[in-house]
Design an enzyme around this catalytic site. Structure first.
Site: not given
Ligand code: DGL
Length: 259
Positions: A73, A183
């Site tokens: 993430c 993301c």
């Molecule tokens: N998948 C996540 C990232 O890479 C987080 C997205 C989120 O929960 O806002 O930032």
């Protein structure tokens, strides 16, 4: 040699895009994936909350015997990985937007980045973009609303298409030739983005780089599993397990767990 699992966590189903690359490169490694869908999205939350959630996920993975943790993430990496590295003994691998390759390869001198508010406002992101973005126009765009739609299984919905059109329009107007996906949820939007972007725009994400870095760190710490074994992959969701199953598109064990 160490057959303990690699732990992977994300705010939801998106980090499976990273898990996929890890599993492709290291099929002999077992993995435990945590989809913290209950707390998604992390992006609009403040740094303190993102650190707290990252601690909760890390402690569960350590409890489950993980030998290394991949923070799949960008939002959690850019806000919490420093704290995690300072406070836990396992090695951590993080994911950050691939600004560097895009900034080095752009011919039009303009690149776009689509990421969460938490990532784009983080100190770590600013450091990277200051370091590599010299002389390059970087169009930053918060992908507000994209993660909740993905978490709801609405990747191909008209709402998604409308949001994507809105977000990439200023990038197209600035003649970007690279779009960085900052993301881990967004690689699932690549097929749709490809239909909306001019053909010469290259989309890049960090999945393969994270998988390679995972391999390097396992080797450095001498904790790789023997290549003669087959890894066992377990997925835990504290949200809707069917969304996670759908996105995996394969027959893996997805369990509901309250964490
Ligand atoms: N998948 C996540 C990232 O890479 C987080 C997205 C989120 O929960 O806002 O930032």
């Amino acid at each position: 040699m160490n057959t303990s699992p690699i732990g992977i966590f994300d705010s939801g189903v998106g980090g499976t895009s990273i898990w996929r690359e890890i599993h492709k490169l290291l099929p002999h490694e077992s993995t435990i994936y945590l989809a913290d869908s209950k707390n998604a999205p992390y992006g609009p939350k403040g740094k303190q909350k993102i650190v707290e959630l990252s601690i909760k996920n890390t402690e569960l993975l350590i409890e489950k015997g993980c030998k290394l943790i991949v923070v799949a993430c960008n939002t959690a990496t850019t806000n919490a990985i420093r704290y995690l590295r300072e406070n836990y003994d396992v090695p951590f691998i993080g994911i950050e937007p691939a600004i560097k390759p895009a900034a080095l390869q752009t011919k039009s001198n303009a690149i776009g980045i689509l990421a969460t508010k938490g990532t784009l406002s983080s100190e770590l992101f600013h450091k990277t973009s200051d370091l590599y973005g010299n002389g390059v126009t970087i169009i930053e765009q918060i992908g507000e609303g994209l993660v909740p739609l993905i978490e709801n299984g609405e990747i191909n919905s008209p709402e998604m298409e409308n949001l994507l059109k809105l977000y990439i329009q200023p990038m197209i107007a600035t003649n970007i030739d690279y779009l960085v996906l900052g993301c881990s949820h967004y690689p699932y939007l690549i097929p749709k983005l490809q239909t909306l972007l001019p053909k010469h725009v290259t989309i890049i994400d960090s999945g393969i780089a994270v998988a390679k870095q995972t391999q390097t760190i396992l080797e450095q710490h001498s904790i790789s599993a023997p290549t003669s074994t087959t890894g066992n992959c377990i997925f835990y969701s504290n949200g809707k397990p069917e969304i996670l199953r759908d996105i995996l598109q394969e027959d893996y064990t997805v369990e509901t767990l309250d964490f």
